[in-house]
Motif scaffolding. Sequence first.
Motif: not given
Length: 108
Positions: A41, A43, A46, A76
């Motif tokens: 993602t 971020q 994952v 995450n």
Amino acid sequence: MFITGGSAQEIVSLYGTSGWVKDIASMNIGRSEHACAGYYTQQGLVLLVTGGQSDQCQDTEYCNENGWLTSTEIHNVGESSWRQVAPLQHYLQKPVAVTLDNYIFLTG
């Protein structure tokens, strides 16, 4: 490379080219014979684990009387915990997951 569970443990370990690097956040339900894959993602990475078997979980909302799981968890990487997400519709024994073009495909 991440190694998740095994022998129905909730331990998740990071390995590098020289071997074990560190353990990261533990899964909520220890499991073996499960599927694991990852996707990215904005971020970062994952990890996803789903299905499998757990001696610690029997006859609950996430597993049957024999410990086969419908539970799906995501993590995450870099955060401190895993979280439960929508469970599988059916118990899967020894499922296999693969990531292709950032999509996870599951068979079992």
